[in-house]
Design a protein around this motif. Structure first.
Motif, PDB file in Angstrom:
ATOM      1  N   LYS A  66       0.777  -1.265   0.101  1.00 51.18           N
ATOM      2  CA  LYS A  66      -0.053  -0.123   0.054  1.00 51.18           C
ATOM      3  C   LYS A  66       0.888   1.150  -0.087  1.00 51.18           C
ATOM      4  O   LYS A  66       1.614   1.573   1.030  1.00 51.18           O
ATOM      5  CB  LYS A  66      -0.850  -0.099   1.171  1.00 51.18           C
ATOM      6  CG  LYS A  66      -1.960  -1.107   1.591  1.00 51.18           C
ATOM      7  CD  LYS A  66      -2.641  -1.251   2.677  1.00 51.18           C
ATOM      8  CE  LYS A  66      -3.394  -2.481   2.813  1.00 51.18           C
ATOM      9  NZ  LYS A  66      -4.219  -2.311   3.982  1.00 51.18           N
ATOM     10  N   VAL A  67       0.899   1.961  -1.263  1.00 47.14           N
ATOM     11  CA  VAL A  67       1.706   3.036  -1.401  1.00 47.14           C
ATOM     12  C   VAL A  67       1.210   4.502  -1.601  1.00 47.14           C
ATOM     13  O   VAL A  67       0.147   4.439  -2.430  1.00 47.14           O
ATOM     14  CB  VAL A  67       2.842   2.876  -2.514  1.00 47.14           C
ATOM     15  CG1 VAL A  67       3.728   3.915  -2.804  1.00 47.14           C
ATOM     16  CG2 VAL A  67       3.512   1.408  -2.340  1.00 47.14           C
ATOM     17  N   ALA A  68       1.420   5.438  -0.907  1.00 43.28           N
ATOM     18  CA  ALA A  68       0.862   6.846  -1.097  1.00 43.28           C
ATOM     19  C   ALA A  68       1.928   7.697  -1.865  1.00 43.28           C
ATOM     20  O   ALA A  68       2.963   7.499  -1.305  1.00 43.28           O
ATOM     21  CB  ALA A  68       0.471   7.293   0.182  1.00 43.28           C
ATOM     22  N   GLN A  92      -1.349  -1.307  -4.382  1.00 43.54           N
ATOM     23  CA  GLN A  92      -2.466  -0.736  -3.991  1.00 43.54           C
ATOM     24  C   GLN A  92      -2.188   0.917  -3.884  1.00 43.54           C
ATOM     25  O   GLN A  92      -1.127   1.246  -2.909  1.00 43.54           O
ATOM     26  CB  GLN A  92      -3.115  -0.859  -2.813  1.00 43.54           C
ATOM     27  CG  GLN A  92      -3.833  -2.479  -2.557  1.00 43.54           C
ATOM     28  CD  GLN A  92      -4.274  -2.556  -1.434  1.00 43.54           C
ATOM     29  OE1 GLN A  92      -5.010  -1.737  -0.864  1.00 43.54           O
ATOM     30  NE2 GLN A  92      -4.381  -3.955  -0.951  1.00 43.54           N
ATOM     31  N   ARG A 143      -2.110   5.188  -4.320  1.00 37.43           N
ATOM     32  CA  ARG A 143      -2.880   6.272  -4.244  1.00 37.43           C
ATOM     33  C   ARG A 143      -2.169   7.551  -4.196  1.00 37.43           C
ATOM     34  O   ARG A 143      -1.011   7.597  -3.563  1.00 37.43           O
ATOM     35  CB  ARG A 143      -3.984   6.009  -2.863  1.00 37.43           C
ATOM     36  CG  ARG A 143      -4.753   7.208  -2.802  1.00 37.43           C
ATOM     37  CD  ARG A 143      -5.643   7.268  -1.410  1.00 37.43           C
ATOM     38  NE  ARG A 143      -6.668   8.400  -1.278  1.00 37.43           N
ATOM     39  CZ  ARG A 143      -7.327   8.468  -0.269  1.00 37.43           C
ATOM     40  NH1 ARG A 143      -7.241   7.753   0.761  1.00 37.43           N
ATOM     41  NH2 ARG A 143      -8.162   9.690  -0.049  1.00 37.43           N
ATOM     42  N   ALA A 200      -1.680  11.813   3.853  1.00 40.33           N
ATOM     43  CA  ALA A 200      -1.427  10.519   3.425  1.00 40.33           C
ATOM     44  C   ALA A 200      -1.108   9.604   4.569  1.00 40.33           C
ATOM     45  O   ALA A 200      -1.113   8.339   4.712  1.00 40.33           O
ATOM     46  CB  ALA A 200      -0.247  10.648   2.565  1.00 40.33           C
ATOM     47  N   HIS A 210      -1.235   3.415   4.902  1.00 39.93           N
ATOM     48  CA  HIS A 210      -0.533   2.928   3.755  1.00 39.93           C
ATOM     49  C   HIS A 210       0.812   2.428   4.555  1.00 39.93           C
ATOM     50  O   HIS A 210       1.168   2.736   5.784  1.00 39.93           O
ATOM     51  CB  HIS A 210       0.030   4.071   2.879  1.00 39.93           C
ATOM     52  CG  HIS A 210      -1.100   4.805   2.289  1.00 39.93           C
ATOM     53  ND1 HIS A 210      -1.839   4.248   1.307  1.00 39.93           N
ATOM     54  CD2 HIS A 210      -1.785   6.101   2.581  1.00 39.93           C
ATOM     55  CE1 HIS A 210      -2.820   5.102   0.876  1.00 39.93           C
ATOM     56  NE2 HIS A 210      -2.709   5.864   1.536  1.00 39.93           N
ATOM     57  N   ASP A 211       1.450   1.488   3.801  1.00 40.96           N
ATOM     58  CA  ASP A 211       2.809   0.862   4.090  1.00 40.96           C
ATOM     59  C   ASP A 211       3.824   1.919   4.218  1.00 40.96           C
ATOM     60  O   ASP A 211       4.860   1.966   5.059  1.00 40.96           O
ATOM     61  CB  ASP A 211       3.110  -0.454   3.510  1.00 40.96           C
ATOM     62  CG  ASP A 211       2.228  -1.267   3.576  1.00 40.96           C
ATOM     63  OD1 ASP A 211       1.333  -1.394   4.718  1.00 40.96           O
ATOM     64  OD2 ASP A 211       1.691  -2.018   2.658  1.00 40.96           O
ATOM     65  N   THR A 269       4.193   7.143   9.369  1.00 40.63           N
ATOM     66  CA  THR A 269       4.606   6.100   8.284  1.00 40.63           C
ATOM     67  C   THR A 269       5.578   6.170   7.771  1.00 40.63           C
ATOM     68  O   THR A 269       6.164   7.561   7.385  1.00 40.63           O
ATOM     69  CB  THR A 269       3.448   6.096   7.053  1.00 40.63           C
ATOM     70  OG1 THR A 269       1.889   6.246   7.722  1.00 40.63           O
ATOM     71  CG2 THR A 269       3.452   5.118   6.163  1.00 40.63           C
TER      72      THR A 269
END
Length: 419
Positions: free
Chosen positions: A143-145, A170, A172, A194, A199-200, A231
């Protein structure tokens, strides 16, 4: 209706030509030393150098052609003050006034660069750049922003790298301004949103540009937003040579946006290839183990003990019988030694025993209190004495005491033979 009469009309080219000729005739503009602060510095691949000379709200474009740039031993950077020796003229193509430089001299730190140095020192003293506060990257991020401008080439490049490395990622986008006066607040707000998105990893990026273009990433507002994020955050701003305050505050710094994308997620293809290699090695190891066990089983099938199971029992029985006899001999030998030793000690005790002395005709005399008498003066007439013999005991009364005279030893005689 009367026809409208217009004044004489000139073409753009004529006006540009006129202004250029007018400026060239002004000897004041022919050779000047102009000081200012450098911004938007760009060294072109052709060898020409372009930048803007600023002073407050005013600015002047500067061009240093290749033949003069080759003679320079020093070139400025954005934020530095410089003295430009050159001529002011008009650029025909866009009608802009430019300073055509012939030499550049350093004039010290500019106000922007000095302010950035002061900010860096202050934030560093607070510990915002300390390695101890940097968070480790997750082992497998899915999960990446991404915080960047939505219409930028950096966003397109990062999407391409992220999906190529991990198709199931994933992703965003948190859109933000990356340049201009409103960029710091926009970036800080996007980072905060974010960080709350679950997110990861966060990826902050923009493409390369001048130091002025990247100035938003050197602001206190952006640095504090990065430091406050819980994060893990990767800063991928500018080119490899560009190091911003955002890079120093981030948990991980990437040289370029594409490099940052490659650091954010694992390479699924490489991971699958590694899994296949491990599977192949495991299969080979299992097959080798099975072959070894099969050979061992074949050897065991041919073993004499399995061919004749009673052989082991007979062999164990013989070994047990031999061990039993050995133990018996050892125990008998030990008993004989101990018996002989006991007999020796018994004889020694008999020799030393008082009873043996009494048996040779001696007696032991004690007074009424059981004390052994060694001298006649230790008792008086009328005292009761106890006399211990070899086999019996006597009770006696002292009638008198007599002192025994010492016996004379007979003189030795020597015989010399008969007369």
């Amino acid at each position: 209706m009367a026809e409208r009469v217009y004044p004489r009309t000139y073409s753009v080219e004529q006006i540009i030509f006129y202004i250029k000729e007018y400026l060239q005739e002004d000897r004041f503009l022919d050779s000047l030393a102009v000081s200012g602060e450098v911004s938007a510095f760009r060294a072109h691949s052709s060898g020409h150098v372009y930048f803007t000379l600023r002073e407050g709200d005013h600015q002047l474009r500067v061009v240093l052609f290749r033949r003069y740039a080759a003679l320079q031993q020093w070139l400025p950077r954005d934020g530095e003050r410089v003295v430009v020796i050159g001529t002011v003229s008009l650029y025909d193509r866009d009608g802009s006034v430019q300073l055509y430089a012939q030499a550049l001299l350093p004039a010290g730190e500019g106000s922007v660069r000095q302010a950035q140095k002061d900010l860096k020192q202050r934030l560093e003293e607070e510990g915002l750049f300390s390695p101890d506060r940097k968070k480790p990257m997750p082992g497998w991020a899915s999960k990446v922003a991404v915080i960047t401008a939505p219409d930028s080439a950096a966003w397109a490049d990062m999407q391409r790298i992220l999906y190529n490395r991990l198709p199931a990622v994933q992703l965003r986008l948190y859109p933000a301004l990356v340049q201009g006066d409103q960029a710091p607040a926009s970036l800080a707000e996007a980072i905060s949103r974010a960080d709350r998105g679950g997110h990861d990893v966060l990826l902050l990026g923009r493409g390369g540009g001048s130091e002025e273009d990247l100035s938003a990433f050197n602001t206190e507002l952006v640095v504090r937003a990065i430091a406050a994020a819980k994060t893990p955050l990767i800063s991928a701003v500018g080119h490899e040579s560009d190091v911003s305050l955002a890079d120093l505050a981030a948990d991980l710094r990437a040289a370029t946006p594409t490099h940052g994308a490659s650091l954010a997620v694992p390479d699924a293809a490489a991971f699958l290839q590694k899994l296949e290699l491990l599977e192949l090695r495991l299969s080979r190891a299992a097959l080798q183990c099975l072959e070894q066990q099969e050979k061992r089983l074949q050897l065991l099938e041919k073993a004499h003990c399995l061919q004749e199971p009673l052989y082991l029992l007979r062999s164990a029985e013989l070994h047990l019988s031999s061990t039993e006899k050995g133990l018996q001999r050892a125990v008998a030998g030990q008993l004989e030694q101990k018996a002989a030793r006991l007999e020796t000690l018994r004889l020694r005790l008999e020799v030393l025993s008082p009873l043996a002395t009494l048996a040779r005709g001696y007696s032991l005399t004690m007074d009424s209190r059981g004390r052994i008498l060694r001298d006649a003066k230790d008792c008086l007439p009328g005292d009761v004495l106890y006399i211990r013999l070899a086999a019996d005991s006597l009770t006696a009364e002292v009638l008198r005491m007599e002192k025994e005279e010492p016996r004379e030893k007979p003189e030795d005689s020597i015989c010399f033979g008969e007369e």
